[in-house]
Design a protein around this motif. Structure first.
Motif, PDB file in Angstrom:
ATOM      1  N   VAL A 266      85.418  11.521  86.841  1.00 33.49           N
ATOM      2  CA  VAL A 266      84.883  10.255  86.335  1.00 33.49           C
ATOM      3  C   VAL A 266      83.697   9.806  87.167  1.00 33.49           C
ATOM      4  N   THR A 267      83.805   9.972  88.491  1.00 34.73           N
ATOM      5  CA  THR A 267      82.695   9.610  89.372  1.00 34.73           C
ATOM      6  C   THR A 267      81.480  10.478  89.106  1.00 34.73           C
ATOM      7  N   LEU A 268      81.708  11.780  88.900  1.00 35.41           N
ATOM      8  CA  LEU A 268      80.597  12.684  88.589  1.00 35.41           C
ATOM      9  C   LEU A 268      79.923  12.302  87.276  1.00 35.41           C
ATOM     10  N   LEU A 269      80.730  12.014  86.269  1.00 39.88           N
ATOM     11  CA  LEU A 269      80.179  11.642  84.971  1.00 39.88           C
ATOM     12  C   LEU A 269      79.374  10.349  85.075  1.00 39.88           C
ATOM     13  N   ARG A 270      79.869   9.389  85.830  1.00 42.19           N
ATOM     14  CA  ARG A 270      79.145   8.130  86.002  1.00 42.19           C
ATOM     15  C   ARG A 270      77.823   8.353  86.720  1.00 42.19           C
ATOM     16  N   PHE A 271      77.831   9.250  87.712  1.00 42.12           N
ATOM     17  CA  PHE A 271      76.597   9.534  88.448  1.00 42.12           C
ATOM     18  C   PHE A 271      75.590  10.235  87.551  1.00 42.12           C
ATOM     19  N   PHE A 272      76.056  11.155  86.695  1.00 42.50           N
ATOM     20  CA  PHE A 272      75.164  11.824  85.749  1.00 42.50           C
ATOM     21  C   PHE A 272      74.535  10.819  84.788  1.00 42.50           C
ATOM     22  N   LEU A 273      75.341   9.912  84.278  1.00 42.21           N
ATOM     23  CA  LEU A 273      74.841   8.944  83.310  1.00 42.21           C
ATOM     24  C   LEU A 273      73.870   7.951  83.935  1.00 42.21           C
ATOM     25  N   ASN A 274      74.040   7.667  85.224  1.00 45.07           N
ATOM     26  CA  ASN A 274      73.152   6.717  85.901  1.00 45.07           C
ATOM     27  C   ASN A 274      71.839   7.362  86.362  1.00 45.07           C
ATOM     28  N   ASN A 275      71.829   8.694  86.492  1.00 46.90           N
ATOM     29  CA  ASN A 275      70.623   9.381  86.986  1.00 46.90           C
ATOM     30  C   ASN A 275      70.288  10.601  86.118  1.00 46.90           C
ATOM     31  N   PRO A 276      70.135  10.411  84.819  1.00 51.33           N
ATOM     32  CA  PRO A 276      69.883  11.587  83.961  1.00 51.33           C
ATOM     33  C   PRO A 276      68.523  12.217  84.214  1.00 51.33           C
ATOM     34  N   ALA A 277      67.489  11.390  84.402  1.00 56.17           N
ATOM     35  CA  ALA A 277      66.140  11.935  84.593  1.00 56.17           C
ATOM     36  C   ALA A 277      66.040  12.725  85.896  1.00 56.17           C
ATOM     37  N   GLN A 278      66.689  12.231  86.936  1.00 53.08           N
ATOM     38  CA  GLN A 278      66.644  12.908  88.229  1.00 53.08           C
ATOM     39  C   GLN A 278      67.231  14.314  88.137  1.00 53.08           C
ATOM     40  N   PHE A 279      68.388  14.434  87.509  1.00 52.02           N
ATOM     41  CA  PHE A 279      69.024  15.746  87.376  1.00 52.02           C
ATOM     42  C   PHE A 279      68.256  16.643  86.413  1.00 52.02           C
ATOM     43  N   PHE A 280      67.685  16.074  85.362  1.00 54.05           N
ATOM     44  CA  PHE A 280      66.952  16.890  84.391  1.00 54.05           C
ATOM     45  C   PHE A 280      65.707  17.499  85.023  1.00 54.05           C
ATOM     46  N   ILE A 281      64.926  16.686  85.726  1.00 56.83           N
ATOM     47  CA  ILE A 281      63.703  17.193  86.355  1.00 56.83           C
ATOM     48  C   ILE A 281      64.043  18.225  87.425  1.00 56.83           C
ATOM     49  N   ALA A 282      65.067  17.944  88.228  1.00 54.37           N
ATOM     50  CA  ALA A 282      65.465  18.894  89.268  1.00 54.37           C
ATOM     51  C   ALA A 282      65.967  20.200  88.655  1.00 54.37           C
ATOM     52  N   SER A 283      66.669  20.120  87.536  1.00 55.50           N
ATOM     53  CA  SER A 283      67.169  21.330  86.879  1.00 55.50           C
ATOM     54  C   SER A 283      66.028  22.181  86.353  1.00 55.50           C
ATOM     55  N   ILE A 284      65.036  21.551  85.727  1.00 62.49           N
ATOM     56  CA  ILE A 284      63.875  22.298  85.222  1.00 62.49           C
ATOM     57  C   ILE A 284      63.137  22.958  86.379  1.00 62.49           C
ATOM     58  N   TYR A 285      62.966  22.235  87.467  1.00 67.86           N
ATOM     59  CA  TYR A 285      62.239  22.757  88.621  1.00 67.86           C
ATOM     60  C   TYR A 285      62.958  23.967  89.218  1.00 67.86           C
ATOM     61  N   THR A 286      64.267  23.860  89.403  1.00 67.50           N
ATOM     62  CA  THR A 286      65.025  24.960  89.998  1.00 67.50           C
ATOM     63  C   THR A 286      65.155  26.129  89.031  1.00 67.50           C
ATOM     64  N   CYS A 287      65.372  25.846  87.759  1.00 67.10           N
ATOM     65  CA  CYS A 287      65.506  26.916  86.764  1.00 67.10           C
ATOM     66  C   CYS A 287      64.216  27.730  86.664  1.00 67.10           C
ATOM     67  N   THR A 288      63.073  27.069  86.809  1.00 64.16           N
ATOM     68  CA  THR A 288      61.804  27.790  86.803  1.00 64.16           C
ATOM     69  C   THR A 288      61.719  28.752  87.983  1.00 64.16           C
ATOM     70  N   LYS A 289      62.165  28.309  89.148  1.00 66.39           N
ATOM     71  CA  LYS A 289      62.174  29.188  90.325  1.00 66.39           C
ATOM     72  C   LYS A 289      63.121  30.362  90.127  1.00 66.39           C
ATOM     73  N   ILE A 290      64.283  30.096  89.554  1.00 68.10           N
ATOM     74  CA  ILE A 290      65.258  31.168  89.334  1.00 68.10           C
ATOM     75  C   ILE A 290      64.693  32.225  88.396  1.00 68.10           C
ATOM     76  N   LEU A 291      64.130  31.784  87.271  1.00 68.88           N
ATOM     77  CA  LEU A 291      63.590  32.734  86.304  1.00 68.88           C
ATOM     78  C   LEU A 291      62.398  33.497  86.876  1.00 68.88           C
ATOM     79  N   ALA A 292      61.514  32.794  87.595  1.00 68.50           N
ATOM     80  CA  ALA A 292      60.349  33.468  88.176  1.00 68.50           C
ATOM     81  C   ALA A 292      60.781  34.497  89.217  1.00 68.50           C
TER      82      ALA A 292
END
Length: 260
Positions: free
Chosen positions: A41-67
């Motif tokens: 529940v705490t994790l879900l609440r944190f995701f919902l409160n910071n969606p943009a932060q996790f989305f941008i970080a995920s795109i940034y890291t996923c680009t590094k992984i694929l490259a």
């Protein structure tokens, strides 16, 4: 969807529900539980409160992984082909690739950052150094698994190196290389996170470090769960490619004898 697919979904859902119930029961007994292992529940609440932060970080890291994964695949394929085209240097390549796995790659991350800048290139190099070895082993295993009669039949046509590589070696070794790619995915994720630990302004690795410093385990665990999801998704995609009939064996529309 088949019945087995529904059974898997039900089984996974039951496990998730059991974990949620168990964590809530433990949290009622230990007030500081969320400081060590955050509840779902705490994790879900944190995701919902910071969606943009996790989305941008995920795109940034996923680009590094694929490259890094693509760069590691290119390096592994180039080394394997060099050993095939020039057999005299194959023992040297084998020793060099083995020695590369004993290098303290995490310590190279700051040095590469100073040399190339703290950008995508330095992170990709670190990731490639970590993940290329399983792919190289896959190509080598595919080369050694090639039947002798196929090699002799191909040699009777006296093909060029490029023709032999294109129509014999690559189709025969690709299924084995995919096995190496599946093993390299986890290493690529690890390499990207290590690169972000060493030097990065954003990314899931930085979120994990920031969560540890700020005593926010939900942020660290949330980033780690996203990394697990990225690795699992990439493994599923490679598994689908593996099960394709097009990459099952050397025969098919690209058989060598049909192009002579």
């Amino acid at each position: 969807m088949k019945a087995s697919g529904y059974k898997k979904i039900i089984g996974y859902s039951a496990v998730v529900i059991a974990i949620c119930v168990a964590s809530e029961c433990v949290a009622t007994q230990f007030r500081t539980y969320d400081l060590f292992l955050p509840r779902p529940v705490t994790l879900l609440r944190f995701f919902l409160n910071n969606p943009a932060q996790f989305f941008i970080a995920s795109i940034y890291t996923c680009t590094k992984i694929l490259a890094g994964l693509v760069l590691g695949l290119i390096v592994a394929t180039a080394l394997s082909l060099a050993g095939v085209w020039f057999p005299s240097i194959r023992p040297v390549l084998t020793r060099v690739t083995l020695w590369s796995q004993t290098m303290p790659v995490p310590l190279l991350s700051p040095l590469l950052g100073l040399a190339f800048g703290y950008n995508l290139w330095s992170a990709s190099i670190v990731t490639a150094l970590i993940c290329f070895f399983p792919v190289y082993l896959g190509w080598e295993q595919g080369r050694m698994a090639l039947p002798l009669d196929v090699s002799l039949l191909a040699a009777s046509y006296r093909p060029s190196r490029i023709t032999y590589t294109r129509h014999i070696l690559l189709p025969a070794g690709f299924p084995y290389a995919l096995l190496g790619v599946k093993g390299a995915i986890n290493l690529a994720v690890l390499g990207a996170v290590i690169a972000e630990f060493g030097a990065a302004s954003q990314g899931l690795g930085r979120l994990m470090v920031r969560g540890i410093r700020e005593l926010s385990p939900a942020q660290s665990w949330g980033a780690m769960l996203i990394l697990v999801g990225i690795a699992a998704t990439m493994a599923v995609i490679v598994g689908r490619i593996q099960r394709s009939d097009r990459f099952s064996y050397i025969g098919g529309p690209h058989d060598f004898s049909s192009n002579t």
